[in-house]
Design an enzyme around this catalytic site. Structure first.
Site, PDB file in Angstrom:
ATOM      1  N   ASP A  27      22.783  46.686  31.044  1.00 35.18           N
ATOM      2  CA  ASP A  27      23.426  45.392  30.832  1.00 35.18           C
ATOM      3  C   ASP A  27      22.345  44.348  30.640  1.00 35.18           C
ATOM      4  OD1 ASP A  27      23.318  43.904  33.826  1.00 35.18           O
ATOM      5  OD2 ASP A  27      23.499  46.087  33.946  1.00 35.18           O
ATOM      6  N   ASP A 111      32.214  39.613  36.412  1.00 43.26           N
ATOM      7  CA  ASP A 111      31.029  39.730  37.265  1.00 43.26           C
ATOM      8  C   ASP A 111      31.262  38.961  38.565  1.00 43.26           C
ATOM      9  OD1 ASP A 111      28.533  39.650  38.443  1.00 43.26           O
ATOM     10  OD2 ASP A 111      27.464  39.111  36.619  1.00 43.26           O
ATOM     11  N   GLU A 113      29.876  38.019  41.847  1.00 43.57           N
ATOM     12  CA  GLU A 113      28.719  37.855  42.717  1.00 43.57           C
ATOM     13  C   GLU A 113      28.508  36.362  42.941  1.00 43.57           C
ATOM     14  OE1 GLU A 113      24.790  38.583  40.846  1.00 43.57           O
ATOM     15  OE2 GLU A 113      25.954  39.215  39.085  1.00 43.57           O
TER      16      GLU A 113
END
Length: 219
Positions: A27, A111, A113
């Protein structure tokens, strides 16, 4: 790649179709050209996941070009990852992201986080965060986005707590654990997921001059 082929790619990475090989990939958050991706393919990459939405609440302008370059370099499976910003309506950010990279990707991975961008970070209230995650999923489903969730056990539990909205909706999991091993043997259930679909196993690939995390999934 045609839209029908992209659909096949999305389903392929999500459900890990039964074939004899596993897939390595990476990624990225920076732009690269076709020759770099061709080098990555020659070094074993079968997929790439490109950042398409940035932590401060805007599309990544480099994403379409990187996806095109990956295709030209022979990378067969191309996904994107979306870094949510909680101050932008879930429906707006998912729609904007999808429109920006439409026809160029298979799956959009959210994502999950820590987000340090001003006004975009997660709430201190885990139920609020869980509700926002649900809104992202609803927004993607409304426009036909094939979705996944990226997180680690630590990040998910610190942000979402016991939230199981992803697993409850059948959303695939790409998890992070830097044990440098292409295996799910380290996986412990979290967020309602009893098994993952992909793994980020290293934060440095170290091939072809590319700045990427190392990822793997079996199939």
């Amino acid at each position: 790649m045609t839209n029908s082929a992209l659909l096949v790619a999305a389903v392929f990475i999500a459900v890990c179709a039964m074939t004899s090989n596993a897939f390595d990939g990476g990624d990225i958050s920076e732009p690269y050209d076709a020759s770099t991706f061709a080098c990555c393919k020659n070094n074993g990459w079968g997929f790439v996941i490109v950042r398409s939405y940035r932590s401060y609440g805007a599309v990544d302008v480099n994403a379409p070009g990187s996806l095109d370059a990956a295709a030209a370099g022979g990378i067969e499976y191309r996904d994107v990852y979306h870094f949510p910003c909680t101050s932008v309506a879930a429906s707006t950010q998912v729609s904007d992201d999808n429109a920006h990279v439409a026809g160029k990707y298979g799956m959009m991975w959210f994502d999950i986080e820590t987000n340090y961008s001003p006004s975009c970070g997660w709430s201190g209230d885990k139920a609020t965060n869980c509700n926002f995650m649900g809104a992202l999923i609803d927004a993607g489903r409304a426009i036909g986005v094939h979705m996944g969730i990226y997180s680690s056990a630590y990040m998910w539990e610190s942000i979402m707590g016991g939230c199981t909205v992803g697993a409850d909706n059948g959303i695939p999991l790409w998890y992070a654990h830097y044990d440098y091993t292409r295996s799910f043997g380290d996986f412990s259930p979290f967020g309602g997921w009893t098994k993952p679909n992909a793994k980020q196993y290293n934060d440095a690939v170290g091939i072809c001059g590319i700045d990427a995390d190392a990822d793997w999934y079996p199939n």
